[in-house]
Motif scaffolding. Structure first.
Motif, mmCIF file in Angstrom:
data_model
loop_
_atom_site.group_PDB
_atom_site.id
_atom_site.type_symbol
_atom_site.label_atom_id
_atom_site.label_comp_id
_atom_site.label_asym_id
_atom_site.label_seq_id
_atom_site.Cartn_x
_atom_site.Cartn_y
_atom_site.Cartn_z
ATOM 1 N N GLU A 199 0.814 -1.215 -0.068
ATOM 2 C CA GLU A 199 0.007 -0.065 -0.173
ATOM 3 C C GLU A 199 0.857 1.238 -0.005
ATOM 4 N N GLU A 200 1.992 1.197 0.283
ATOM 5 C CA GLU A 200 2.870 2.289 0.284
ATOM 6 C C GLU A 200 3.455 2.526 -1.006
ATOM 7 N N LYS A 201 3.688 4.005 -1.573
ATOM 8 C CA LYS A 201 3.888 4.277 -2.825
ATOM 9 C C LYS A 201 5.473 3.678 -3.028
ATOM 10 N N HIS A 202 5.520 3.227 -4.192
ATOM 11 C CA HIS A 202 6.993 2.791 -4.739
ATOM 12 C C HIS A 202 7.388 1.990 -4.030
ATOM 13 N N THR A 203 7.086 1.023 -3.142
ATOM 14 C CA THR A 203 7.903 0.201 -2.286
ATOM 15 C C THR A 203 8.731 -0.712 -3.272
ATOM 16 N N GLU A 204 8.260 -1.178 -4.492
ATOM 17 C CA GLU A 204 9.156 -1.858 -5.025
ATOM 18 C C GLU A 204 10.452 -1.261 -5.828
ATOM 19 N N TYR A 205 10.229 0.045 -5.838
ATOM 20 C CA TYR A 205 11.611 0.827 -6.376
ATOM 21 C C TYR A 205 12.623 0.979 -5.118
ATOM 22 N N VAL A 206 11.974 1.119 -3.813
ATOM 23 C CA VAL A 206 12.777 1.288 -2.811
ATOM 24 C C VAL A 206 13.488 0.084 -2.471
ATOM 25 N N VAL A 207 12.781 -1.149 -2.657
ATOM 26 C CA VAL A 207 13.190 -2.394 -2.198
ATOM 27 C C VAL A 207 14.386 -2.569 -3.397
ATOM 28 N N ALA A 208 14.279 -2.269 -4.545
ATOM 29 C CA ALA A 208 15.182 -2.337 -5.778
ATOM 30 C C ALA A 208 16.395 -1.669 -5.487
ATOM 31 N N ASN A 209 16.127 -0.397 -4.907
ATOM 32 C CA ASN A 209 17.369 0.457 -4.629
ATOM 33 C C ASN A 209 18.287 -0.257 -3.542
ATOM 34 N N HIS A 210 17.724 -0.915 -2.617
ATOM 35 C CA HIS A 210 18.439 -1.528 -1.549
ATOM 36 C C HIS A 210 18.996 -2.771 -2.005
ATOM 37 N N ILE A 211 18.299 -3.539 -3.005
ATOM 38 C CA ILE A 211 18.795 -4.798 -3.740
ATOM 39 C C ILE A 211 20.133 -4.384 -4.209
ATOM 40 N N ASN A 212 20.050 -3.468 -4.906
ATOM 41 C CA ASN A 212 21.262 -2.941 -5.729
ATOM 42 C C ASN A 212 22.432 -2.628 -4.961
ATOM 43 N N LYS A 213 22.365 -1.950 -3.506
ATOM 44 C CA LYS A 213 23.412 -1.605 -2.726
ATOM 45 C C LYS A 213 23.729 -2.979 -1.938
ATOM 46 N N PHE A 214 22.851 -3.649 -1.712
ATOM 47 C CA PHE A 214 23.291 -4.976 -0.862
ATOM 48 C C PHE A 214 24.120 -5.709 -1.713
ATOM 49 N N ILE A 215 23.916 -5.850 -3.021
ATOM 50 C CA ILE A 215 24.869 -6.342 -3.870
ATOM 51 C C ILE A 215 25.986 -6.186 -3.949
ATOM 52 N N ALA A 216 26.187 -4.561 -3.907
ATOM 53 C CA ALA A 216 27.282 -3.921 -4.358
ATOM 54 C C ALA A 216 28.092 -4.153 -2.891
ATOM 55 N N TYR A 217 27.527 -4.432 -1.773
ATOM 56 C CA TYR A 217 28.174 -4.376 -0.582
ATOM 57 C C TYR A 217 28.759 -5.902 -0.380
ATOM 58 N N PHE A 218 28.145 -6.863 -0.844
ATOM 59 C CA PHE A 218 28.271 -8.098 -0.794
ATOM 60 C C PHE A 218 29.693 -8.524 -1.867
ATOM 61 N N CYS A 219 29.472 -7.971 -2.987
ATOM 62 C CA CYS A 219 30.521 -8.007 -4.159
ATOM 63 C C CYS A 219 31.771 -7.436 -3.725
ATOM 64 N N ASN A 220 31.784 -6.394 -2.936
ATOM 65 C CA ASN A 220 33.021 -5.803 -2.468
ATOM 66 C C ASN A 220 33.402 -6.354 -1.181
ATOM 67 N N SER A 221 32.881 -7.292 -0.598
ATOM 68 C CA SER A 221 33.257 -7.929 0.761
ATOM 69 C C SER A 221 34.089 -9.122 0.441
ATOM 70 N N ASP A 222 34.852 -9.670 1.461
ATOM 71 C CA ASP A 222 35.622 -10.734 1.456
ATOM 72 C C ASP A 222 34.590 -12.183 1.941
ATOM 73 N N THR A 223 33.312 -11.844 2.331
ATOM 74 C CA THR A 223 32.525 -12.902 2.665
ATOM 75 C C THR A 223 32.214 -14.056 1.677
ATOM 76 N N GLN A 224 31.597 -15.347 1.915
ATOM 77 C CA GLN A 224 31.485 -16.188 1.000
ATOM 78 C C GLN A 224 29.855 -16.298 0.708
ATOM 79 N N LYS A 225 28.921 -15.592 1.372
ATOM 80 C CA LYS A 225 27.756 -15.656 1.082
ATOM 81 C C LYS A 225 27.169 -14.393 1.383
ATOM 82 N N VAL A 226 25.969 -14.076 0.708
ATOM 83 C CA VAL A 226 25.193 -12.695 1.108
ATOM 84 C C VAL A 226 24.811 -12.778 2.755
ATOM 85 N N GLN A 227 24.251 -14.050 2.888
ATOM 86 C CA GLN A 227 23.574 -14.192 4.348
ATOM 87 C C GLN A 227 24.770 -13.839 5.630
ATOM 88 N N ASP A 228 26.112 -13.847 4.915
ATOM 89 C CA ASP A 228 27.223 -13.635 5.958
ATOM 90 C C ASP A 228 27.237 -12.236 6.298
#
Length: 601
Positions: free
Chosen positions: A112-141
């Motif tokens: 019901e909140e406006k543009h929730t899918e876009y806000v989620v997508a923005n954070h997915i993009n950043k989470f992936i960048a965070y993981f890809c630049n980290s030295d961890t083995q898995k996203v959930q780490d």
């Protein structure tokens, strides 16, 4: 003429084993690395890791010129590209994925909140960048909340965390299987996870303070003799999840503390700014010796912390100062009017005006109005879009003519030397140097640091983020070879003024009114009504001098050049007289002799 090496440089060249080098700005880092390489056996296989492509090309030429054909020059990404992209036949998406593209690829659902899918997508993009630049083995780490600072954004991410994490893993899986194009971050991460073995005897890692944990993990695991070089205080890429690898490297430490770029005056100013880190309990005093003695004033640059600050200064300089005929923006000039994801300043302006049919970017087009966009910005911490909204609210429909005026005066890359003024943010000019620089008043100040510390006593402050803000000012200050023009709020309170440091003092409201009716020269906007660009009075402060002690001293070419620069920067006659130790009449006479009014207006 061969450069005379310092004892610090000789110590590095003659060292053995793994070492780290903490090198201050302009300290002959590349020269030292070349000499270190020359001192190694000729049959040695050496890898030099550069920070980016332009540094790679420049370094490759320098090594080749010295006949060091046993040195292979790469960037972290070029190494990873050769090992991963070719092997798996991946297709790379150089510009990455936009927020709206991720929402479509994953078919994200809103609520019901406006543009929730876009806000989620923005954070997915950043989470992936965070993981890809980290030295961890898995996203959930990882805990993505560790890198979210804004309260509104934290509330949103906490609410949707499981969904954001699962969809981040899904998108990475699609890249891994080759179902969609991969990003630069992705193949670097896959390279790290493959535990590569690099067949070299020596690996030299430059600009180590801005390395990602992923690349650092690859570097540390190699059997080669390792050398990591950088400047602890030049780490300015924390937003790209860089880590200060010099502190992580448990190697013998060497220092390059003599700068051949600037004088001791500038070195002292840089050290005083770094002392602000005492407010973060992170100050480790470093000595900087300034041995630069350049007298040239050919390249002048305006440096800002943000795109917004730079654009405002460019407007002031280009629109109001008719004498400036040619300018140059470091990097692509269009990048200053576009966000990383592609939304343009014009898209935001069209949203502001309610002209949805003219908006090209899908994310901006999906917003009902500018208030809705600002709500999105609050939940995603999208700083670039936030700056664009500020510019649009300030200048409105004057933006197209302003940008056109700026572009009309802009010269191409191959004509950069024609530019009377170069404009750049600190991130874009890192590694560069200019004869004279002028700082925009959008950096952190000591007063603001103290206030942040006081206001956040209970919750605690974000030390790493504030440390990086201090680093940005330090990097900006150390770009100069000769003089610096700095707003007074950025000056350390007790710092002694010198002939190479000019201070820009922001006028009070009362002084502004008086200036309106006075005949004093003021560097101020004339045609465009704006609140952010403050009217300024510029003055220089010398060390203790006898009044007019140089009144009868002959004018040299160097002094004429210095006078010309100060005239172009808007320094008034009284302060030029104080600077040169001469009378105002002598200054006016020289200005007339050099025909500065006719030439520069």
């Amino acid at each position: 003429m061969k450069m005379e090496l310092t004892k610090e440089q000789y110590d590095i060249i003659n060292s053995t084993g793994n070492i780290k080098i903490n090198a201050v700005a302009g300290s002959g880092k590349t020269t030292t690395i070349i000499e270190y390489t020359k001192a190694r056996p000729k049959e040695s296989k050496i890898l030099y890791l550069a920070f980016n492509k332009s540094v790679k090309l420049e370094a490759a030429k320098k090594f080749a010129d010295k006949g060091l054909n046993n040195v292979k020059v790469e960037t972290a990404h070029s190494l990873a590209y050769k090992n991963i992209v070719f092997k798996h036949n991946y297709k790379v998406r150089p510009q990455g994925y936009k927020t709206n593209e991720i929402a479509e690829l994953l078919n994200l659902q809103g609520n019901e909140e406006k543009h929730t899918e876009y806000v989620v997508a923005n954070h997915i993009n950043k989470f992936i960048a965070y993981f890809c630049n980290s030295d961890t083995q898995k996203v959930q780490d990882l805990n993505y909340l560790d890198v979210v600072s804004d309260n509104k954004a934290k509330v949103f991410v906490t609410t949707f965390y499981d969904y954001i994490e699962s969809q981040s893993r899904l998108l990475l899986s699609k890249m891994d299987k080759g179902e969609i194009e991969i990003t630069h971050d992705f193949y670097l991460k896959k390279f790290q996870l493959s535990n590569p073995k690099l067949n070299f005897d020596y690996i030299l890692f430059d600009e180590g303070q801005d390395a990602s944990s992923a690349m650092l993990d690859v570097f540390f695991k190699q059997k080669a003799t390792k050398v990591i070089v950088g400047d602890t205080h030049q780490q300015i890429y924390g937003w790209r999840f860089a880590v200060n690898s010099l502190e992580k490297a448990d190697f013998k430490t060497f220092h390059l503390s003599t700068s051949f770029r600037f004088s001791q005056d500038i070195a002292n100013l840089a050290m005083e700014v770094l002392k602000w880190k005492v407010h973060l309990d992170e100050h480790k005093p470093i000595p900087i010796t300034g041995k630069g003695n350049s007298k040239e004033y050919k390249t002048k640059a305006v440096l800002a912390r943000t795109n917004l600050g730079l654009l405002l200064k460019a407007i002031e300089c280009v629109i109001e100062k008719k004498k400036v005929k040619h300018i140059y923006f470091e990097g692509n000039i269009n990048s200053y009017t576009y966000a990383d994801e592609g939304a343009s300043l014009y898209d935001v302006l069209n949203l502001y005006n309610g002209k949805h049919h003219l908006i090209k970017d899908k994310l901006i087009k999906a917003m009902k109005d500018i208030d809705e966009l600002e709500d999105y910005i609050d939940k995603t911490e999208d700083v670039q879009l936030g700056m664009m909204v500020e510019i649009v609210r300030e200048y409105g429909n004057k933006i197209p003519e302003i940008i056109k005026a700026i572009k009309d005066k802009h010269v191409d890359n191959d004509e950069k030397e024609k530019a009377e003024m170069i404009f750049s943010t600190v991130h874009r000019c890192k590694g560069m140097e200019y004869d004279a620089i002028q700082l925009v008043n959008d950096f952190i100040t000591e007063e603001k640091l103290e206030k942040i510390k006081e206001d956040n006593k209970k919750e605690g402050i974000n030390s790493s983020k504030l440390n990086e803000e201090i680093n940005l000012l330090y990097v900006a200050i150390t770009r100069t070879r000769n003089s610096i023009h700095i707003p007074e709020p950025l000056m350390p309170i007790e710092f002694p003024r010198s002939s190479q440091i000019h201070i820009t003092r922001v006028l009070t409201e009362e002084e502004k009114k008086q200036a309106e009716t006075s005949s004093k020269r003021i560097t101020s906007p004339q045609k465009i009504d704006k609140k952010e660009l403050t009217k300024e009075k510029t003055y220089s402060v010398d060390g203790v001098r006898e009044k007019y002690k140089d009144a009868y001293k002959p004018w040299t070419t160097e002094l004429d050049d210095e006078l010309t620069v100060m005239y172009c920067e808007g320094v008034n006659v009284r302060d030029m007289a104080k600077h040169f130790g001469r009378t105002k009449g002598a200054i006016n006479s020289r200005i007339k002799k050099l025909e500065l009014v006719e030439t520069y207006g």
